[in-house]
Design an enzyme around this catalytic site. Structure first.
Site, PDB file in Angstrom:
ATOM      1  N   LYS A  22       0.827  -1.209   0.000  1.00  0.00           N
ATOM      2  CA  LYS A  22       0.000   0.000   0.000  1.00  0.00           C
ATOM      3  C   LYS A  22       0.857   1.252   0.000  1.00  0.00           C
ATOM      4  O   LYS A  22       0.609   2.211  -0.752  1.00  0.00           O
ATOM      5  CB  LYS A  22      -0.913  -0.002   1.230  1.00  0.00           C
ATOM      6  CG  LYS A  22      -1.667   1.314   1.471  1.00  0.00           C
ATOM      7  CD  LYS A  22      -2.545   1.224   2.686  1.00  0.00           C
ATOM      8  CE  LYS A  22      -1.861   1.685   3.940  1.00  0.00           C
ATOM      9  NZ  LYS A  22      -1.972   3.141   4.167  1.00  0.00           N
ATOM     10  N   ASN A  23       1.889   1.267   0.852  1.00  0.00           N
ATOM     11  CA  ASN A  23       2.692   2.477   1.026  1.00  0.00           C
ATOM     12  C   ASN A  23       3.662   2.725  -0.124  1.00  0.00           C
ATOM     13  O   ASN A  23       4.357   3.736  -0.132  1.00  0.00           O
ATOM     14  CB  ASN A  23       3.443   2.420   2.359  1.00  0.00           C
ATOM     15  CG  ASN A  23       2.507   2.545   3.544  1.00  0.00           C
ATOM     16  OD1 ASN A  23       1.394   3.063   3.420  1.00  0.00           O
ATOM     17  ND2 ASN A  23       2.929   2.061   4.695  1.00  0.00           N
ATOM     18  N   CYS A 117      -6.088   7.707   9.760  1.00  0.00           N
ATOM     19  CA  CYS A 117      -6.345   7.131  11.079  1.00  0.00           C
ATOM     20  C   CYS A 117      -6.062   8.144  12.179  1.00  0.00           C
ATOM     21  O   CYS A 117      -5.189   8.994  12.053  1.00  0.00           O
ATOM     22  CB  CYS A 117      -5.449   5.906  11.309  1.00  0.00           C
ATOM     23  SG  CYS A 117      -5.830   4.497  10.285  1.00  0.00           S
ATOM     24  N   ARG A 122       0.106  14.321  12.100  1.00  0.00           N
ATOM     25  CA  ARG A 122       1.000  14.123  10.963  1.00  0.00           C
ATOM     26  C   ARG A 122       1.142  15.484  10.289  1.00  0.00           C
ATOM     27  O   ARG A 122       0.480  15.758   9.293  1.00  0.00           O
ATOM     28  CB  ARG A 122       0.432  13.105   9.986  1.00  0.00           C
ATOM     29  CG  ARG A 122       0.297  11.696  10.546  1.00  0.00           C
ATOM     30  CD  ARG A 122      -0.318  10.840   9.456  1.00  0.00           C
ATOM     31  NE  ARG A 122      -0.256   9.435   9.777  1.00  0.00           N
ATOM     32  CZ  ARG A 122      -1.248   8.750  10.312  1.00  0.00           C
ATOM     33  NH1 ARG A 122      -2.358   9.365  10.639  1.00  0.00           N
ATOM     34  NH2 ARG A 122      -1.130   7.468  10.523  1.00  0.00           N
ATOM     35  N   ASP A 309       4.286   0.526  12.284  1.00  0.00           N
ATOM     36  CA  ASP A 309       3.157  -0.178  11.675  1.00  0.00           C
ATOM     37  C   ASP A 309       3.092  -1.656  12.060  1.00  0.00           C
ATOM     38  O   ASP A 309       2.147  -2.346  11.674  1.00  0.00           O
ATOM     39  CB  ASP A 309       3.219  -0.053  10.142  1.00  0.00           C
ATOM     40  CG  ASP A 309       2.659   1.272   9.645  1.00  0.00           C
ATOM     41  OD1 ASP A 309       2.120   2.044  10.470  1.00  0.00           O
ATOM     42  OD2 ASP A 309       2.765   1.546   8.438  1.00  0.00           O
ATOM     43  N   ARG A 401      -8.611  -0.777   4.551  1.00  0.00           N
ATOM     44  CA  ARG A 401      -7.763   0.295   4.022  1.00  0.00           C
ATOM     45  C   ARG A 401      -6.366  -0.223   3.685  1.00  0.00           C
ATOM     46  O   ARG A 401      -5.696   0.340   2.809  1.00  0.00           O
ATOM     47  CB  ARG A 401      -7.636   1.449   5.030  1.00  0.00           C
ATOM     48  CG  ARG A 401      -8.875   2.306   5.184  1.00  0.00           C
ATOM     49  CD  ARG A 401      -8.612   3.510   6.084  1.00  0.00           C
ATOM     50  NE  ARG A 401      -7.414   4.202   5.645  1.00  0.00           N
ATOM     51  CZ  ARG A 401      -6.366   4.471   6.412  1.00  0.00           C
ATOM     52  NH1 ARG A 401      -6.368   4.108   7.677  1.00  0.00           N
ATOM     53  NH2 ARG A 401      -5.334   5.105   5.934  1.00  0.00           N
TER      54      ARG A 401
END
Length: 421
Positions: A22-23, A117, A122, A309, A401
């Site tokens: 995903k990242n 989230c 951030r 994570d 997600r």
């Protein structure tokens, strides 16, 4: 709203394929905005965040098709609306990754401040500071970042950028913007994550001049234009790490195909210290475990350290391991929200500021729990796999997600798990 029902006690055994990261996929979808020629990405995971990003870039006038085999072909020649509206990005912080490419190619952009989230702040100030150093004029007004170039300029200019903190999305944004800037850009204190290197590889295929990716200093020599390319998204190290923890917790034996052990050194080291057997080779990781493992203390930090994570998933493993452990979270201030839910399942955890003290118990017991963020969801699934009785995990839209059909993969490995509409 979908839920997961898990009946614990089954060992995980078999083989599964690790999905694309995903990242890496999210910034690489944005990188396609840098060229008017078609870009094809393969191994793109089917995730809610990917779906949101595709909606976002289609709204800009880009054609983008996500095929069943994981291929996405993007054509940004018709891009006519360089804006990322709040309605499309309120659930996804990665929306900020559109800012650098849009500004570099079109000279102006309007991008909503990102959501995502609720695990901590951030700040986007590092993004703004870096792009301003490259000559951009950026203001924040009514929840949007409004960016443009000074009158008379058609390109960003190279700059020496040193961020106040290590920022993954900031490094990605600067690298994409610098690819089309005039002159050389040097990024100091750059993030070193594998996803940074994967994005750099894609940009190089598109004609960018980049060196130093994977180190604290990255150099980019800007070019006038980039062309189309084909690129395969790197395997998701966090999905792989999550399944490693799930197998270790259930005492299973699983081979992860396409897993990259060299991207998970910190996690694999802790699993081996806990007593799991890990074998790794070219394109696979095998994990085996029997009985209760030994609890492991760890501290999250930037790559190549232990990833934030993976904190919640490893904590779930510690909950049923032998002994006590300390888990220290240094990246996000609100990333212990899964603790109260794990306690509902019978875990013994005490929080003291940035430290959680976990006292392992022989058995968890099933209950209804609520996912609070993406990785917290995964930790509750792992806990449910080993809990006595039935566990219901609510609000699994968080899980969707970042995990590509997790319940189907777990069921194929022998888990008793189902999605309930």
């Amino acid at each position: 709203m979908d839920k997961l029902k898990i009946r614990g006690g089954n060992r995980l055994q078999g083989t599964l394929d690790v999905a694309g990261a995903k990242n890496a996929a999210l910034p690489e979808l944005c990188a396609a905005l840098l060229t008017a020629e078609p870009v094809t990405l393969s191994n793109v995971p089917r995730l809610q965040d990917v779906s949101t990003m595709l909606k976002l870039i289609r709204n800009m006038g880009v054609t983008a098709e996500h095929q069943e085999d994981g291929r996405v072909t993007l054509d940004a020649r018709g891009l006519n609306n360089p804006e990322a509206p709040y309605e499309l990005v309120k659930t996804m912080r990665a929306s900020v990754l559109a800012l650098g490419p849009l500004l570099a190619r079109f000279g102006h952009a309007k991008v909503s401040l990102p959501g995502g989230c609720a695990i901590g702040s951030r700040p986007v100030d590092q993004h703004i500071k870096g792009l301003q150093a490259m000559g951009a004029i950026i203001t924040v007004d009514h929840g949007y970042m409004l960016a443009s170039l000074p009158v008379g300029r058609t390109r960003l200019k190279g700059a020496h950028i040193t961020t106040d903190m290590v920022t993954v999305t900031g490094t990605e944004n600067f690298m994409m913007a610098a690819a089309l800037a005039e002159g050389e850009t040097v990024l100091e204190n750059a993030a070193q994550e594998p996803e940074i290197g994967d994005l750099a590889d894609m940009l190089i295929k598109m004609g960018a001049h980049i060196e130093g990716q994977g180190t604290r200093r990255i150099r980019i020599q800007g070019v006038e234009r980039l062309h189309g390319a084909q690129h395969q998204v790197v395997a998701d190290r966090i999905e792989a790490g999550t399944f490693l923890c799930a197998v270790a917790a259930t005492g299973g034996d699983v081979v992860l195909r396409h897993g990259r052990a060299d991207h998970l050194d910190a996690v694999i080291d802790k699993l081996r210290e806990a007593g799991a057997t890990i074998e790794a080779g070219d394109g696979f990781i095998r994990v085996k475990a029997e009985g209760r493992l030994k609890a492991q203390s760890f501290r999250t930090t930037e790559y190549p350290g232990f990833p934030t994570d993976m904190q919640a998933q490893f904590m779930a493993l510690n909950c049923i391991s032998q002994g006590a452990s300390k888990v220290t979270e240094t990246i996000f201030e609100n990333r212990f929200m899964h603790v109260n839910e794990l306690v509902r399942l019978g875990a013994h955890i005490q929080i003291d500021g940035k430290v959680s003290v976990v006292e392992g118990v022989p058995q968890l017991s099933g209950a209804t729990v609520m996912a609070t963020d993406l990785r917290a969801s995964a930790s509750l699934v792992i806990a449910g796999l080993v809990a006595d009785g039935e566990t219901t995990v609510e609000r699994i839209y968080h899980l969707d997600r970042g995990y590509d059909r997790m319940e189907a993969k777990l069921r194929a490995l022998g888990a008793d798990i189902e999605r309930v509409k």
